[in-house]
Design an enzyme around this catalytic site. Structure first.
Site, mmCIF file in Angstrom:
data_model
loop_
_atom_site.group_PDB
_atom_site.id
_atom_site.type_symbol
_atom_site.label_atom_id
_atom_site.label_comp_id
_atom_site.label_asym_id
_atom_site.label_seq_id
_atom_site.Cartn_x
_atom_site.Cartn_y
_atom_site.Cartn_z
ATOM 1 N N ASP A 19 0.789 -1.251 0.000
ATOM 2 C CA ASP A 19 0.000 0.000 0.000
ATOM 3 C C ASP A 19 0.816 1.294 0.000
ATOM 4 O OD1 ASP A 19 -1.898 -1.963 0.262
ATOM 5 O OD2 ASP A 19 -2.982 -1.027 1.916
ATOM 6 N N LYS A 105 -6.993 -4.790 -3.087
ATOM 7 C CA LYS A 105 -7.747 -5.359 -1.963
ATOM 8 C C LYS A 105 -8.797 -4.379 -1.453
ATOM 9 C CE LYS A 105 -4.365 -3.821 1.389
ATOM 10 N NZ LYS A 105 -5.152 -2.699 1.899
ATOM 11 N N CYS A 144 -2.187 -2.380 7.563
ATOM 12 C CA CYS A 144 -2.066 -3.333 6.456
ATOM 13 C C CYS A 144 -0.789 -4.167 6.511
ATOM 14 C CB CYS A 144 -2.254 -2.619 5.133
ATOM 15 S SG CYS A 144 -3.985 -2.122 4.950
HETATM 16 C C1 VGL Z 1 -4.761 1.129 5.586
HETATM 17 C C2 VGL Z 1 -6.176 2.301 6.950
HETATM 18 C C3 VGL Z 1 -7.203 2.149 6.052
HETATM 19 C C4 VGL Z 1 -3.384 0.599 5.316
HETATM 20 C C5 VGL Z 1 -5.781 0.973 4.668
HETATM 21 O O1 VGL Z 1 -3.028 0.394 4.141
HETATM 22 O O2 VGL Z 1 -2.634 0.363 6.306
HETATM 23 N N1 VGL Z 1 -4.966 1.783 6.723
HETATM 24 N N2 VGL Z 1 -6.995 1.490 4.918
#
Ligand code: VGL
Ligand code: ZN
Length: 198
Positions: A19, A105, A144
């Site tokens: 991410d 995802k 994540c």
């Molecule tokens: C994430 C908060 C909301 C991440 C993703 O990638 O860690 N954190 N969505």
């Protein structure tokens, strides 16, 4: 055998970049403090994996516009990483190899997914590629990255946690540190770039 040689990337290893998207960097809608600092370090890891012919996987948060995790829908987060939006794009400067396998995802409205393994087929794709050990870095340590590492271990992969290529949201102070401790207690092995690119 010393620890350095045991974590040297070798056949059967893959890199998972979690991410590293614009919305999670300073200036983004869900900015992770110092999130941009992982980019140059991950570039070095990616170059090591690429030069050894080892696979690189990149997960991305890829939400529909009215995703359940957004505040308007009663969720905990400001809108972020809406599929196809500028904020959902990988960070400028992140040099993903051409062969990178992109894993999207949390793509359905009613379900959140912090793990790159959740409903993505990632475990299967790794096994098909002959992967037994994954090196994990990216954002965010306490969401994540944590959940991806938990699932990797649960799926039977060995995990190397790239300690210098992760940053935490720290909604509560210490969340990131606690997440690192949990991952190491669960069996992940810590590594830093110096130990790998000697
Ligand atoms: C994430 C908060 C909301 C991440 C993703 O990638 O860690 N954190 N969505
Ligand atoms: Zn999200």
């Amino acid at each position: 055998m010393n620890q350095t040689s045991s974590i040297e990337p070798r056949p059967g290893d893959a890199l998972i970049v979690v991410d590293v998207q614009k919305d999670f960097l300073p200036g983004g809608s869900l900015a992770v403090p110092h999130g941009d600092e992982v980019v140059p370090v991950l570039n070095r890891y990616m170059e090591i994996f690429r030069s050894r012919g080892l696979p690189v996987f990149a997960t991305r948060d890829w939400h529909p516009p009215e995703h359940c995790s957004f505040t308007e829908q009663g969720g905990p987060w400001p809108p972020h990483c809406v599929a196809g939006s500028e904020g959902a794009a990988f960070a400028d400067g992140l040099r993903l190899p051409a062969e990178t396998v992109v894993v999207s995802k949390a793509t359905t409205p009613d379900k959140d997914a912090y793990s790159g393994f959740q409903d993505t087929g990632l475990a299967q794709r790794l096994r098909e590629a002959g992967v037994r050990r994954v090196f994990v870095g990216g954002l965010a340590t306490d969401y994540c990255v944590l959940n991806t590492v938990r699932d990797a271990l649960a799926e039977g992969f060995e995990v190397v946690l790239l300690e210098d290529a992760i940053r935490a949201v720290d909604v509560q102070p210490g969340d990131g540190e606690r997440a690192v401790k949990e991952m190491l207690d669960a069996g992940a092995v810590p590594a830093r770039i110096d130990a790998i690119a000697a």
